[in-house]
Motif scaffolding. Structure first.
Motif, PDB file in Angstrom:
ATOM      1  N   ILE A 244       0.854  -1.184   0.000  1.00 38.22           N
ATOM      2  CA  ILE A 244       0.000   0.000   0.000  1.00 38.22           C
ATOM      3  C   ILE A 244       0.890   1.234   0.000  1.00 38.22           C
ATOM      4  O   ILE A 244       1.718   1.403   0.895  1.00 38.22           O
ATOM      5  N   ALA A 245       0.732   2.059  -1.009  1.00 39.85           N
ATOM      6  CA  ALA A 245       1.515   3.294  -1.078  1.00 39.85           C
ATOM      7  C   ALA A 245       0.961   4.296  -0.073  1.00 39.85           C
ATOM      8  O   ALA A 245      -0.252   4.393   0.099  1.00 39.85           O
ATOM      9  N   THR A 246       1.842   4.987   0.625  1.00 39.45           N
ATOM     10  CA  THR A 246       1.385   6.026   1.555  1.00 39.45           C
ATOM     11  C   THR A 246       1.955   7.365   1.101  1.00 39.45           C
ATOM     12  O   THR A 246       2.823   7.416   0.238  1.00 39.45           O
ATOM     13  N   GLY A 252      -1.174   9.044   6.994  1.00 39.28           N
ATOM     14  CA  GLY A 252      -1.207   8.150   5.827  1.00 39.28           C
ATOM     15  C   GLY A 252      -0.820   6.734   6.220  1.00 39.28           C
ATOM     16  O   GLY A 252      -1.420   5.750   5.763  1.00 39.28           O
ATOM     17  N   LEU A 253       0.184   6.639   7.078  1.00 31.96           N
ATOM     18  CA  LEU A 253       0.635   5.326   7.545  1.00 31.96           C
ATOM     19  C   LEU A 253      -0.483   4.657   8.350  1.00 31.96           C
ATOM     20  O   LEU A 253      -0.763   3.469   8.195  1.00 31.96           O
ATOM     21  N   ARG A 254      -1.165   5.463   9.198  1.00 31.54           N
ATOM     22  CA  ARG A 254      -2.245   4.910  10.019  1.00 31.54           C
ATOM     23  C   ARG A 254      -3.373   4.388   9.126  1.00 31.54           C
ATOM     24  O   ARG A 254      -3.905   3.309   9.358  1.00 31.54           O
ATOM     25  N   ARG A 255      -3.708   5.150   8.099  1.00 30.28           N
ATOM     26  CA  ARG A 255      -4.763   4.702   7.171  1.00 30.28           C
ATOM     27  C   ARG A 255      -4.387   3.371   6.527  1.00 30.28           C
ATOM     28  O   ARG A 255      -5.218   2.469   6.400  1.00 30.28           O
ATOM     29  N   ALA A 256      -3.111   3.248   6.141  1.00 37.64           N
ATOM     30  CA  ALA A 256      -2.669   2.006   5.491  1.00 37.64           C
ATOM     31  C   ALA A 256      -2.808   0.823   6.451  1.00 37.64           C
ATOM     32  O   ALA A 256      -3.283  -0.253   6.075  1.00 37.64           O
ATOM     33  N   LEU A 257      -2.426   1.052   7.720  1.00 40.22           N
ATOM     34  CA  LEU A 257      -2.498  -0.035   8.708  1.00 40.22           C
ATOM     35  C   LEU A 257      -3.952  -0.383   9.024  1.00 40.22           C
ATOM     36  O   LEU A 257      -4.306  -1.559   9.177  1.00 40.22           O
ATOM     37  N   ASP A 258      -4.835   0.656   9.092  1.00 40.03           N
ATOM     38  CA  ASP A 258      -6.265   0.411   9.319  1.00 40.03           C
ATOM     39  C   ASP A 258      -6.828  -0.466   8.208  1.00 40.03           C
ATOM     40  O   ASP A 258      -7.596  -1.410   8.450  1.00 40.03           O
ATOM     41  N   LEU A 259      -6.412  -0.157   6.992  1.00 43.85           N
ATOM     42  CA  LEU A 259      -6.874  -0.921   5.835  1.00 43.85           C
ATOM     43  C   LEU A 259      -6.448  -2.385   5.955  1.00 43.85           C
ATOM     44  O   LEU A 259      -7.241  -3.310   5.721  1.00 43.85           O
ATOM     45  N   LEU A 260      -5.203  -2.581   6.374  1.00 44.87           N
ATOM     46  CA  LEU A 260      -4.705  -3.957   6.547  1.00 44.87           C
ATOM     47  C   LEU A 260      -5.510  -4.693   7.616  1.00 44.87           C
ATOM     48  O   LEU A 260      -5.833  -5.869   7.466  1.00 44.87           O
ATOM     49  N   GLN A 262      -8.663  -4.092   8.469  1.00 39.96           N
ATOM     50  CA  GLN A 262      -9.976  -4.407   7.886  1.00 39.96           C
ATOM     51  C   GLN A 262      -9.902  -5.637   6.993  1.00 39.96           C
ATOM     52  O   GLN A 262     -10.821  -6.450   6.948  1.00 39.96           O
ATOM     53  N   GLU A 263      -8.799  -5.740   6.265  1.00 39.40           N
ATOM     54  CA  GLU A 263      -8.639  -6.877   5.352  1.00 39.40           C
ATOM     55  C   GLU A 263      -8.259  -8.143   6.106  1.00 39.40           C
ATOM     56  O   GLU A 263      -8.206  -9.222   5.518  1.00 39.40           O
ATOM     57  N   GLY A 264      -7.923  -7.978   7.393  1.00 38.65           N
ATOM     58  CA  GLY A 264      -7.472  -9.115   8.182  1.00 38.65           C
ATOM     59  C   GLY A 264      -6.147  -9.653   7.669  1.00 38.65           C
ATOM     60  O   GLY A 264      -5.885 -10.863   7.705  1.00 38.65           O
ATOM     61  N   ALA A 265      -5.299  -8.749   7.174  1.00 36.55           N
ATOM     62  CA  ALA A 265      -4.026  -9.164   6.589  1.00 36.55           C
ATOM     63  C   ALA A 265      -3.149  -9.848   7.629  1.00 36.55           C
ATOM     64  O   ALA A 265      -3.138  -9.458   8.794  1.00 36.55           O
ATOM     65  N   ASP A 266      -2.443 -10.845   7.170  1.00 32.99           N
ATOM     66  CA  ASP A 266      -1.664 -11.682   8.061  1.00 32.99           C
ATOM     67  C   ASP A 266      -0.256 -11.753   7.472  1.00 32.99           C
ATOM     68  O   ASP A 266      -0.096 -12.009   6.279  1.00 32.99           O
ATOM     69  N   GLY A 267       0.760 -11.506   8.290  1.00 35.24           N
ATOM     70  CA  GLY A 267       2.125 -11.593   7.775  1.00 35.24           C
ATOM     71  C   GLY A 267       3.031 -10.571   8.438  1.00 35.24           C
ATOM     72  O   GLY A 267       2.667  -9.960   9.438  1.00 35.24           O
ATOM     73  N   VAL A 268       4.209 -10.422   7.854  1.00 38.28           N
ATOM     74  CA  VAL A 268       5.205  -9.499   8.399  1.00 38.28           C
ATOM     75  C   VAL A 268       5.060  -8.150   7.692  1.00 38.28           C
ATOM     76  O   VAL A 268       5.131  -8.070   6.467  1.00 38.28           O
TER      77      VAL A 268
END
Ligand SMILES: Nc1ncnc2c1ncn2[C@@H]1O[C@H](COP(=O)(O)OP(=O)(O)O)[C@@H](O)[C@H]1O
Ligand SMILES: [Mg+2]
Length: 292
Positions: A244-246, A252-260, A262-268
């Motif tokens: 995700i480009a910020t 902007g970084l917070r929005r990207a992490l919020d999005l992750l 919501q997506e339930g992203a899993d990983g490093v």
């Protein structure tokens, strides 16, 4: 005089091939200015013209108030340049080299000696101070070469890829030395292949692409064109799963992490800073758009 370097229409080719084409820029007194570009971009060619080693095919350059073509000796008196390892005498020790250089620069015996002790310490060569340079590693030789360019404080200091070949610690030490010099009023013109280095040191950055300045501005301005940092998610096998480009801001970084989230992203999760490639992509994409 508030302009340290004034370049207009500078052009240089070799064997019919244009290397730098119509460069225009000015560097203010006391500014740290970085010329950023990949291998072969024409960085050394530009430095060679500004330090009177090469005569440009066309255009003018004034350094410390003097024309490099018409008044080279006046320019030479006011600048220093690294990467001149030829100045290092292999048969002498590190200390002897610095003392000799300082004496040639007009310092008295005691002052030269003091300068040598300081510089040997600053460039982390204390353990090797009394060893002949012949026995030095590449990195040590590089540090000695840099030390020599700091013997006298010039009006304008030229550093051609100063940290190439240095380890991380020596690189950071050198950044500190450059910052201290700049804070004391020396104008610094440096070239680098590393966006991070330009970002760390330079007040303004010129991006050299196809022999021209493709972008010029502060690191923040260039990054705004690139679009800031990228949040990346890798799976446990190291495969990139999501990016995700910020815009490089905290929000902007917070929005990207919020999005992750919501997506339930899993990983490093890692943050990738814009690379030189990203800058070139952004800058060249822009100029193609402008042409279209
Ligand atoms: N004296 C020279 N004769 C012929 N070609 C040269 C000479 N100096 C540089 N070049 C060419 O000009 C281009 C730019 O070189 P240079 O200024 O050294 O780039 P950089 O320092 O950015 O790596 C390269 O393609 C290089 O081969
Ligand atoms: Mg070079």
């Amino acid at each position: 005089m508030t302009t340290a370097i004034d370049v207009r229409g500078l052009r240089q080719g070799f064997g019919g091939r244009t290397v730098i084409d119509d460069l225009d820029f000015t560097v203010a007194r006391g500014e740290v200015f970085a010329l950023l570009g990949p291998n072969g971009a024409g960085k050394t060619t530009t430095i060679n013209i500004l330090t009177t080693l090469t005569k440009a095919d066309a255009g003018t350059a004034r350094v410390a108030g003097f024309d490099v073509r018409a008044q080279p000796v006046e320019v030479q008196k006011r600048i220093s340049l690294t990467g001149q390892s030829a100045a290092v005498d292999d048969a002498l020790t590190a200390t002897e080299n610095v003392v000799m250089f300082a004496r040639l620069a007009g310092l008295g015996r005691a002052a030269a000696r003091r300068r040598a002790v300081d510089l040997i310490a600053q460039f982390d060569l204390r353990d090797a101070a009394s060893r002949r340079v012949r026995t030095f590693s590449g990195g040590m030789r590089r540090r000695l070469d840099l030390a020599l360019s700091f013997v006298v404080t010039p009006e304008v200091l030229f550093l051609d890829e100063p940290t190439t070949g240095l380890d991380t610690r020596s690189r950071r030490d050198l950044w500190d030395i450059i910052r201290a010099l700049a804070a004391a009023g020396t104008t610094v013109f440096l070239t680098t292949q590393y966006l991070e280095e330009a970002d760390q040191l330079a007040d303004r950055i010129a991006v050299l692409h196809d022999g021209r300045i493709a972008a010029l501005g502060t690191a923040a301005e260039l990054k705004a064109r690139v679009g800031g940092d990228t949040v990346e998610v890798h799976d446990d096998r190291g495969e990139l799963r999501r990016e995700i480009a910020t815009d490089g801001t905290v929000a902007g970084l917070r929005r990207a992490l919020d999005l992750l989230d919501q997506e339930g992203a899993d990983g490093v999760v890692t943050l990738r800073r814009p690379s030189l490639d990203d800058v070139f992509l952004a800058v060249t994409a822009r100029s193609e758009k402008e042409l279209a």
